[in-house]
Scaffold this motif. Structure first.
Motif, PDB file in Angstrom:
ATOM      1  N   SER A 105       0.828  -1.208   0.000  1.00 44.86           N
ATOM      2  CA  SER A 105       0.000   0.000   0.000  1.00 44.86           C
ATOM      3  C   SER A 105       0.860   1.255   0.000  1.00 44.86           C
ATOM      4  N   LYS A 106       1.983   1.181   0.709  1.00 45.08           N
ATOM      5  CA  LYS A 106       2.904   2.327   0.760  1.00 45.08           C
ATOM      6  C   LYS A 106       3.480   2.611  -0.620  1.00 45.08           C
ATOM      7  N   MET A 107       3.707   1.568  -1.398  1.00 42.40           N
ATOM      8  CA  MET A 107       4.209   1.761  -2.758  1.00 42.40           C
ATOM      9  C   MET A 107       3.209   2.548  -3.601  1.00 42.40           C
ATOM     10  N   VAL A 108       1.917   2.316  -3.350  1.00 37.90           N
ATOM     11  CA  VAL A 108       0.879   3.045  -4.083  1.00 37.90           C
ATOM     12  C   VAL A 108       0.866   4.511  -3.657  1.00 37.90           C
ATOM     13  N   THR A 109       0.801   4.751  -2.351  1.00 40.55           N
ATOM     14  CA  THR A 109       0.686   6.129  -1.869  1.00 40.55           C
ATOM     15  C   THR A 109       1.943   6.947  -2.157  1.00 40.55           C
ATOM     16  N   ASP A 110       3.096   6.286  -2.218  1.00 37.75           N
ATOM     17  CA  ASP A 110       4.342   7.006  -2.522  1.00 37.75           C
ATOM     18  C   ASP A 110       4.349   7.591  -3.929  1.00 37.75           C
ATOM     19  N   GLN A 111       3.444   7.107  -4.786  1.00 39.58           N
ATOM     20  CA  GLN A 111       3.391   7.634  -6.155  1.00 39.58           C
ATOM     21  C   GLN A 111       2.727   9.009  -6.213  1.00 39.58           C
ATOM     22  N   MET A 112       1.966   9.340  -5.177  1.00 41.54           N
ATOM     23  CA  MET A 112       1.185  10.578  -5.180  1.00 41.54           C
ATOM     24  C   MET A 112       1.929  11.711  -4.488  1.00 41.54           C
ATOM     25  N   LYS A 113       1.888  12.869  -5.125  1.00 40.71           N
ATOM     26  CA  LYS A 113       2.431  14.083  -4.532  1.00 40.71           C
ATOM     27  C   LYS A 113       1.302  15.104  -4.445  1.00 40.71           C
ATOM     28  N   THR A 114       1.495  16.125  -3.639  1.00 41.60           N
ATOM     29  CA  THR A 114       0.463  17.144  -3.468  1.00 41.60           C
ATOM     30  C   THR A 114       0.039  17.713  -4.819  1.00 41.60           C
ATOM     31  N   GLY A 115      -1.259  17.702  -5.050  1.00 43.23           N
ATOM     32  CA  GLY A 115      -1.781  18.247  -6.300  1.00 43.23           C
ATOM     33  C   GLY A 115      -1.960  17.226  -7.400  1.00 43.23           C
ATOM     34  N   ASP A 116      -1.446  16.001  -7.192  1.00 41.85           N
ATOM     35  CA  ASP A 116      -1.585  14.961  -8.212  1.00 41.85           C
ATOM     36  C   ASP A 116      -3.021  14.439  -8.263  1.00 41.85           C
ATOM     37  N   THR A 117      -3.395  13.922  -9.411  1.00 44.46           N
ATOM     38  CA  THR A 117      -4.696  13.275  -9.565  1.00 44.46           C
ATOM     39  C   THR A 117      -4.493  11.763  -9.510  1.00 44.46           C
ATOM     40  N   TYR A 118      -5.579  11.053  -9.190  1.00 39.74           N
ATOM     41  CA  TYR A 118      -5.469   9.611  -8.953  1.00 39.74           C
ATOM     42  C   TYR A 118      -5.116   8.808 -10.199  1.00 39.74           C
ATOM     43  N   ASP A 119      -5.271   9.414 -11.374  1.00 43.46           N
ATOM     44  CA  ASP A 119      -4.989   8.652 -12.586  1.00 43.46           C
ATOM     45  C   ASP A 119      -3.505   8.364 -12.778  1.00 43.46           C
ATOM     46  N   ARG A 120      -2.660   8.960 -11.975  1.00 43.78           N
ATOM     47  CA  ARG A 120      -1.226   8.702 -12.108  1.00 43.78           C
ATOM     48  C   ARG A 120      -0.788   7.425 -11.375  1.00 43.78           C
ATOM     49  N   ILE A 121      -1.715   6.838 -10.596  1.00 41.71           N
ATOM     50  CA  ILE A 121      -1.356   5.629  -9.848  1.00 41.71           C
ATOM     51  C   ILE A 121      -1.215   4.436 -10.789  1.00 41.71           C
ATOM     52  N   LYS A 122      -0.080   3.773 -10.720  1.00 44.53           N
ATOM     53  CA  LYS A 122       0.208   2.587 -11.533  1.00 44.53           C
ATOM     54  C   LYS A 122       0.197   1.339 -10.647  1.00 44.53           C
ATOM     55  N   PRO A 123      -0.027   0.167 -11.242  1.00 43.42           N
ATOM     56  CA  PRO A 123      -0.052  -1.072 -10.453  1.00 43.42           C
ATOM     57  C   PRO A 123       1.237  -1.295  -9.671  1.00 43.42           C
ATOM     58  N   CYS A 124       1.078  -1.860  -8.483  1.00 38.31           N
ATOM     59  CA  CYS A 124       2.209  -2.208  -7.622  1.00 38.31           C
ATOM     60  C   CYS A 124       2.133  -3.700  -7.313  1.00 38.31           C
ATOM     61  N   ILE A 125       3.271  -4.352  -7.416  1.00 34.48           N
ATOM     62  CA  ILE A 125       3.335  -5.810  -7.294  1.00 34.48           C
ATOM     63  C   ILE A 125       4.341  -6.174  -6.206  1.00 34.48           C
ATOM     64  N   HIS A 126       3.899  -6.959  -5.244  1.00 35.73           N
ATOM     65  CA  HIS A 126       4.818  -7.450  -4.220  1.00 35.73           C
ATOM     66  C   HIS A 126       5.091  -8.928  -4.470  1.00 35.73           C
ATOM     67  N   VAL A 127       6.349  -9.301  -4.468  1.00 37.10           N
ATOM     68  CA  VAL A 127       6.750 -10.696  -4.686  1.00 37.10           C
ATOM     69  C   VAL A 127       7.476 -11.179  -3.432  1.00 37.10           C
ATOM     70  N   GLY A 128       6.860 -12.099  -2.735  1.00 39.91           N
ATOM     71  CA  GLY A 128       7.479 -12.673  -1.544  1.00 39.91           C
ATOM     72  C   GLY A 128       8.039 -14.050  -1.866  1.00 39.91           C
ATOM     73  N   ILE A 129       9.360 -14.164  -1.806  1.00 39.37           N
ATOM     74  CA  ILE A 129      10.022 -15.456  -2.032  1.00 39.37           C
ATOM     75  C   ILE A 129      10.358 -16.002  -0.648  1.00 39.37           C
ATOM     76  N   LEU A 130       9.643 -17.028  -0.227  1.00 33.94           N
ATOM     77  CA  LEU A 130       9.710 -17.515   1.148  1.00 33.94           C
ATOM     78  C   LEU A 130      10.432 -18.855   1.230  1.00 33.94           C
TER      79      LEU A 130
END
Length: 335
Positions: A105-130
């Motif tokens: 979720s932090k990867m998503v919110t880190d994409q946004m800066k003050t004044g940005d619109t939500y359309d700039r959010i791109k998919p974020c993928i977490h890969v856990g190799i356990l």
């Protein structure tokens, strides 16, 4: 050359790093071609479709100046703007899912800066190799998930995606393995013979094997690798020791009191004592409560309370008195 020196030389020549040690994994991901091959396998694409990947600074998780324990993950920016975070996790962690989704979720919110619109959010993928079993009642070694409709299974959004690779569940090797299974097999390798055989399968795994050989021959990187390996061993030893102490004290308490509650309380006391002991060792080395909590993958409030009480008993740090003062502290869960 004496027989002893000959054996030492042979051992040095045969040494090769294991990708399950996160230091080694992160170093492998420095190679663009290796990243290209692994990411293509995860996304089920032809490697040629992964035209460009760029390593991003890993700022989500803290590395300690002293023993550098923490989550050594790799964050990658793809050409289409998508982000992928790859993590090698060798230590079982009760709240791994929650932590993974927090960072996702932090990867998503880190994409946004003050004044940005939500359309700039791109998919974020977490890969856990356990390198441990996470889904105890499921024999599959690979899982992929995103937000779906519960009834129809229809994908609602691909903005948050998670891929979970459980190396311990790899099925017996078969002919003509492809994709992510090949890479999981490679990451589970333990000797040169295994790696060399797998390197014949495709050019990207061959590149990864050649990287392993170069890293293993580099004295500085080998020292870093062995230091990191020792830290992980120490952590695993601590957790095992805490469990053994808890079980032993639980049995003793149970015998004395003759009931289930006594055994349970004894296990809690044993774990608490082991936890206090390791917190004291780390604070004496200058680590903060937050750093110790991350090291032990424990609740930071629990560690902060132990940390504060322990400091009142400096420099002797009487463990028995510290444990007694802690009492039945809420949040100190036995693992």
């Amino acid at each position: 050359m004496t027989e002893e020196k000959k054996q030492l030389t042979e051992n040095q020549d045969s040494f090769i790093m294991h990708p399950t040690v996160d230091f080694c994994f992160k170093e492998l991901m420095e190679n663009a071609k290796v990243r290209q091959g692994l990411i293509a396998a995860i996304l089920k694409k032809d490697p040629e479709e992964i035209q460009k990947t760029k390593l991003m600074p890993t700022i989500l998780r803290k590395e300690y100046p002293e023993d550098k324990y923490g989550i050594l993950d790799v964050r990658v920016l793809l050409k289409n703007g998508e982000q992928m975070d790859l993590e090698m996790q060798v230590v079982p962690f009760e709240f791994w899912f929650q932590r993974s989704f927090y960072y996702l979720s932090k990867m998503v919110t880190d994409q946004m800066k003050t004044g940005d619109t939500y359309d700039r959010i791109k998919p974020c993928i977490h890969v856990g190799i356990l390198d441990f079993n996470f889904f105890e009642n499921d024999t599959r070694c690979y899982h992929a998930g995103m937000f779906c409709d519960k009834e129809t299974g229809e994908v609602l959004t691909d903005l948050l995606q998670i891929h979970i690779l459980e190396l311990k569940k790899l099925p017996p090797e078969s002919q003509n393995e492809t994709g992510i299974i090949q890479w999981m097999r490679f990451m589970s390798g333990k000797n040169r013979k295994d790696f060399a055989k797998m390197a014949e399968q495709n050019e990207y795994i061959k590149e990864a094997y050649e990287c392993l050989e170069k890293m293993s021959a580099d004295e500085r990187k080998r020292r870093e690798y062995e230091e990191r390996q020792k830290i992980l061993w120490d952590h695993n030893s601590f957790m095992k020791s805490a469990k053994i102490i808890g079980m032993r004290e639980g049995r003793e308490e149970g015998r004395k009191e003759g009931r289930k509650e006594g055994r349970k309380e004894g296990r809690k006391e044993g774990y608490r004592e082991a936890l206090v002991s390791i917190v004291i060792k780390k604070l004496q080395k200058g680590m903060s409560a937050e750093e110790i909590a991350d090291f032990l993958e424990e609740d930071v409030l629990t560690i902060q309370r132990i940390y504060d009480i322990a400091n009142t008993y400096a420099p002797e740090y009487d463990i028995e008195k510290i444990v007694q003062k802690l009492g039945n502290t809420s949040g100190m869960k036995q693992k």
